[in-house]
Scaffold this active site. Structure first.
Site, mmCIF file in Angstrom:
data_model
loop_
_atom_site.group_PDB
_atom_site.id
_atom_site.type_symbol
_atom_site.label_atom_id
_atom_site.label_comp_id
_atom_site.label_asym_id
_atom_site.label_seq_id
_atom_site.Cartn_x
_atom_site.Cartn_y
_atom_site.Cartn_z
ATOM 1 N N ASP A 93 71.820 6.783 29.609
ATOM 2 C CA ASP A 93 72.567 5.682 30.219
ATOM 3 C C ASP A 93 72.601 5.900 31.726
ATOM 4 O O ASP A 93 72.228 6.973 32.218
ATOM 5 C CB ASP A 93 73.991 5.629 29.646
ATOM 6 C CG ASP A 93 74.768 4.381 30.067
ATOM 7 O OD1 ASP A 93 74.126 3.348 30.340
ATOM 8 O OD2 ASP A 93 76.005 4.448 30.134
ATOM 9 N N HIS A 94 73.040 4.902 32.457
ATOM 10 C CA HIS A 94 73.308 5.026 33.889
ATOM 11 C C HIS A 94 74.805 4.971 34.139
ATOM 12 O O HIS A 94 75.487 4.086 33.617
ATOM 13 C CB HIS A 94 72.641 3.882 34.660
ATOM 14 C CG HIS A 94 71.140 3.926 34.643
ATOM 15 N ND1 HIS A 94 70.355 2.798 34.554
ATOM 16 C CD2 HIS A 94 70.279 4.977 34.698
ATOM 17 C CE1 HIS A 94 69.077 3.143 34.569
ATOM 18 N NE2 HIS A 94 69.007 4.465 34.655
ATOM 19 N N LEU A 133 76.125 0.084 31.755
ATOM 20 C CA LEU A 133 75.839 -0.675 30.527
ATOM 21 C C LEU A 133 74.353 -0.679 30.194
ATOM 22 O O LEU A 133 73.772 -1.703 29.842
ATOM 23 C CB LEU A 133 76.369 -2.115 30.653
ATOM 24 C CG LEU A 133 77.854 -2.247 31.003
ATOM 25 C CD1 LEU A 133 78.232 -3.706 31.185
ATOM 26 C CD2 LEU A 133 78.716 -1.597 29.938
ATOM 27 N N HIS A 134 73.740 0.515 30.257
ATOM 28 C CA HIS A 134 72.317 0.639 29.964
ATOM 29 C C HIS A 134 72.036 1.691 28.887
ATOM 30 O O HIS A 134 71.162 2.548 29.062
ATOM 31 C CB HIS A 134 71.551 1.007 31.242
ATOM 32 C CG HIS A 134 71.711 0.026 32.348
ATOM 33 N ND1 HIS A 134 71.545 0.365 33.683
ATOM 34 C CD2 HIS A 134 72.018 -1.300 32.335
ATOM 35 C CE1 HIS A 134 71.751 -0.703 34.433
ATOM 36 N NE2 HIS A 134 72.045 -1.719 33.643
ATOM 37 N N PRO A 135 72.721 1.670 27.746
ATOM 38 C CA PRO A 135 72.415 2.654 26.696
ATOM 39 C C PRO A 135 71.006 2.435 26.170
ATOM 40 O O PRO A 135 70.548 1.297 26.004
ATOM 41 C CB PRO A 135 73.477 2.376 25.627
ATOM 42 C CG PRO A 135 73.839 0.937 25.822
ATOM 43 C CD PRO A 135 73.757 0.713 27.305
#
Length: 558
Positions: free
Chosen positions: A296-297, A469-471
């Site tokens: 994630d980020h 919100l980058h899983p």
């Protein structure tokens, strides 16, 4: 719909699912069913269609699954909130609408892995071009007539002008197109907006073909279990209107994303055998990589107060919102934009071979979900490392698919991650401290002058950091023992009739927002599923910085 037979059942109605439904149903000989657990993206729903309304769906049970991580040991024990779209179009219907492909070297890095040679940038570029309709940029890099319409941010006014000037004064270059020849640098961002409307995957891909006789879309259908006969997936169980239903299919394609796809596989008996045995789930296939490799980020906001009334702060006041809505209906005003109109990519130190930090500039001082706005006028940058080496897991806690899985991201758990965070805050402060902001800058609000040492910075990030919100990467493609899907077909290793096509199939996270690469993966997978020859690779020259292998000093200029 019980026991009705379909050629393909797509589990999930999110970004990748919409692209697959569009492409696969173009073959009239294939019957395609899309099952979405959330509701439809109704045309009258202003909160998802007005770009500036993006904070409202976040955290709402009507639009958002609202996951939370387990207490993160390096984030002061906080449970980090994770929004995921609970609506047709998935997270593309509630996200920030920023379109970033990632750096070409991200994909060349994928291609260096065994079995992934055809995932190089040259092989991915024609699919990026096929999916987009972009009026800007060079024809070598940009598509002109794809379903996914892009608009370039205007990024005008004193604050945006000051940001670009400050970036140049800090020693960085401007770039005409972060999705074209040169990602590194600062420029205007592409956004999934069409004439002031959010252009989600559902609007771009699904709605134009909803009337195809061989395509059905069923919303509020919650998938509970993949059905198997031996090692072959033969259908799906789901709950609709309070009843348990099932459909049979020649092929099941999981498109639930990096959280829901591994969860569905695990509750269906596909995953680490030790976990499944512990929960009393019959093991269909022991596949230890399911739910592993979670990436994630993480991001923070560096905020400043503004001396002049030139920010977007007035648009936050309740008394102005009816007027903003009326302007939007007329095709004008601040409701037409997501405000994330500009930003950039930089290298945090001289040993980094390509950008590892991403910036978004916002002419407001406010959190992503619209909470905690700063009094008066302000501005901010969102910043965070793009290539963290922290790895987490998605693990079911129950055989009941309605129980959210355990999410552990391990943010700030590695030496590289912590070092890059120190460099990220230093870089953000370096840019915002330039003379271009001198007449606009009324002082740093966050983290504030009391946060100076490396220890203080890391403690502040632990307290204030949020997911971007980058899983991704929890069912990664590959050929090794921990890979989950085949890199060519995206079929689940060791099983027939089952594929995973979404962010979970990424082998490693890309440098930027992940929506664009997810859509590219879906486009590429569609050709494989249809048995079509892949588009021929396009070898376009791109900007590549040559890193100094022994350099350790932090960058002040590129």
């Amino acid at each position: 719909m019980s026991d009705r037979h379909w050629d393909i059942v797509i589990v999930g109605g999110g970004s990748a699912a919409c692209a697959l439904a569009h492409r696969l149903s173009a073959d009239p000989g294939r019957r395609v069913l899309v099952l979405e657990a959330g509701r439809t993206d109704a045309w009258w729903d202003v909160l998802i269609h007005m770009p500036a309304a993006l904070p409202f769906p976040l955290g709402s049970r009507f639009y958002d699954w609202g996951y939370r991580s387990e207490p993160e040991p390096h984030m002061a024990g906080r449970r980090i909130y994770h929004a995921r779209g609970k609506i047709l179009g998935g997270s593309s219907s509630i996200n920030g609408m920023i379109f970033q492909r990632g750096n070409p070297l991200d994909f060349d890095g994928w291609a260096e892995r065994p079995g992934l040679a055809h995932w190089s940038y040259a092989h991915c570029l024609p699919y990026f071009k096929r999916m987009e309709s972009c009026a800007d940029g060079d024809d070598v890099f940009r598509g002109r007539d794809g379903p996914l319409v892009l608009e370039r941010g205007r990024a005008e006014g004193l604050l945006f002008n000051g940001f670009f000037a400050a970036a140049e004064q800090a020693g960085y270059e401007l770039t005409d197109d972060v999705n074209g020849y040169r990602q590194e640098g600062f420029g205007r961002f592409d956004r999934n907006i069409r004439r002031g409307l959010r252009w989600s995957a559902a609007r771009a891909y699904l709605h134009p073909v909803r009337n195809r006789p061989n395509l059905d879309v069923l919303c509020r259908a919650f998938a509970t279990r993949i059905l198997f006969e031996g090692r072959r997936a033969v259908g799906l169980e789901y709950v609709w209107r309070g009843r348990s239903e099932r459909v049979l299919a020649d092929e099941v394609i999981c498109c639930g994303g990096a959280i829901n796809s591994p969860q569905l596989l695990q509750v269906s008996g596909v995953g680490p055998a030790s976990l499944l045995d512990e929960l009393g789930i019959e093991v269909v296939h022991d596949l230890p990589g399911v739910g592993a490799n979670l990436q994630d980020h993480l991001e923070v906001y560096v905020q400043h107060a503004c001396t002049k009334p030139v920010s977007m702060a007035p648009s936050l006041r309740w008394r102005w919102r009816p007027w903003i809505g009326l302007q939007w209906l007329a095709g004008t005003g601040p409701g037409m934009t997501n405000h994330f109109e500009a930003g950039g990519f930089v290298r945090s130190n001289a040993s980094v071979d390509y950008p590892n930090l991403m910036f978004h500039f916002l002419p407001l001082a406010i959190r992503y979900d619209g909470t905690r706005p700063t009094r008066g006028h302000g501005y901010q940058v969102h910043v965070g490392p793009m290539r963290s080496d922290a790895r987490g897991t998605v693990r079911i806690r129950s055989a009941d698919p309605r129980v959210p899985p355990r999410l552990r991201f391990h943010y700030l758990s590695t030496e590289q991650d912590r070092r890059e965070w120190i460099e990220a805050i230093e870089c953000a402060r370096h840019i915002l401290g330039q003379r271009a902001f001198r007449e606009l800058d009324q002082g740093e609000l966050s983290p504030g002058p009391g946060v100076e040492t490396e220890k203080e910075i890391l403690e502040w990030v632990a307290q204030e950091g949020e997911t971007a919100l980058h899983p991704s990467c929890t069912c990664r493609m590959g050929t090794d023992a921990l890979a989950v899907v085949d890199p060519v077909s995206l079929r689940v290793h060791g099983l027939d009739g089952l594929r995973v096509v979404d962010a979970s199939a990424m082998p490693s996270i890309t440098n930027g927002n992940i929506y664009a690469p997810v859509m590219m993966i879906a486009e590429k997978a569609a050709d494989a599923i249809l048995g079509l020859d892949p588009l021929p690779p396009e070898y376009a020259e791109t900007h590549r910085h040559r890193a100094s292998p022994n350099a350790q000093s932090r960058l002040r200029s590129p």
